[in-house]
Design a protein around this motif. Sequence first.
Motif, PDB file in Angstrom:
ATOM      1  N   GLY A  62       0.817  -1.201   0.000  1.00  0.00           N
ATOM      2  CA  GLY A  62       0.000   0.000   0.000  1.00  0.00           C
ATOM      3  C   GLY A  62       0.849   1.248   0.000  1.00  0.00           C
ATOM      4  O   GLY A  62       2.074   1.198  -0.141  1.00  0.00           O
ATOM      5  N   VAL A  63       0.175   2.384   0.179  1.00  0.00           N
ATOM      6  CA  VAL A  63       0.828   3.686   0.140  1.00  0.00           C
ATOM      7  C   VAL A  63       0.589   4.393   1.467  1.00  0.00           C
ATOM      8  O   VAL A  63      -0.537   4.404   1.975  1.00  0.00           O
ATOM      9  N   ILE A  64       1.645   4.983   2.022  1.00  0.00           N
ATOM     10  CA  ILE A  64       1.523   5.752   3.259  1.00  0.00           C
ATOM     11  C   ILE A  64       0.724   7.021   2.977  1.00  0.00           C
ATOM     12  O   ILE A  64       1.041   7.766   2.058  1.00  0.00           O
ATOM     13  N   THR A  65      -0.334   7.242   3.775  1.00  0.00           N
ATOM     14  CA  THR A  65      -1.156   8.438   3.577  1.00  0.00           C
ATOM     15  C   THR A  65      -1.050   9.425   4.724  1.00  0.00           C
ATOM     16  O   THR A  65      -1.497  10.557   4.604  1.00  0.00           O
ATOM     17  N   GLY A  66      -0.485   9.005   5.847  1.00  0.00           N
ATOM     18  CA  GLY A  66      -0.366   9.917   6.974  1.00  0.00           C
ATOM     19  C   GLY A  66       0.207   9.231   8.195  1.00  0.00           C
ATOM     20  O   GLY A  66       0.595   8.063   8.148  1.00  0.00           O
ATOM     21  N   LYS A  67       0.247   9.985   9.293  1.00  0.00           N
ATOM     22  CA  LYS A  67       0.780   9.467  10.551  1.00  0.00           C
ATOM     23  C   LYS A  67      -0.270   9.661  11.631  1.00  0.00           C
ATOM     24  O   LYS A  67      -0.984  10.658  11.643  1.00  0.00           O
ATOM     25  N   GLN A  68      -0.370   8.673  12.518  1.00  0.00           N
ATOM     26  CA  GLN A  68      -1.341   8.726  13.603  1.00  0.00           C
ATOM     27  C   GLN A  68      -0.650   8.232  14.865  1.00  0.00           C
ATOM     28  O   GLN A  68      -0.530   7.033  15.083  1.00  0.00           O
ATOM     29  N   GLY A  69      -0.142   9.150  15.655  1.00  0.00           N
ATOM     30  CA  GLY A  69       0.634   8.780  16.825  1.00  0.00           C
ATOM     31  C   GLY A  69       1.963   8.200  16.389  1.00  0.00           C
ATOM     32  O   GLY A  69       2.678   8.773  15.591  1.00  0.00           O
TER      33      GLY A  69
END
Length: 95
Positions: A62-69
């Motif tokens: 997949g593709v990294i779309t953001g960061k969460q913690g």
Amino acid sequence: MKRKGGTRRKSRSKLTRPPRKQGKKDITSYLTRYEEGDNVLLELDPSVHDGMFHPRFDGNSGVITGKQGDCYTVEINDKGKDKTIIAHPVHLTAL
């Protein structure tokens, strides 16, 4: 009759590491940084329970779309549907 069990039901072989790969995980896998748009492979590491996604998505890319913690959100395509998965960097490998 209702089925009992959760996400780890019937996953003994999938959620065990081979004998030569058992032991402590190296620190670089915890500290790996990814940028938005990076392509990654989802690989479960059963020794780390933090940020573990459902085993059915093991092996997908997949593709990294953001960061969460401490974790990253990864956009994957699952049988024609786009899904967002939250995964710890220990479970991700750069492509």
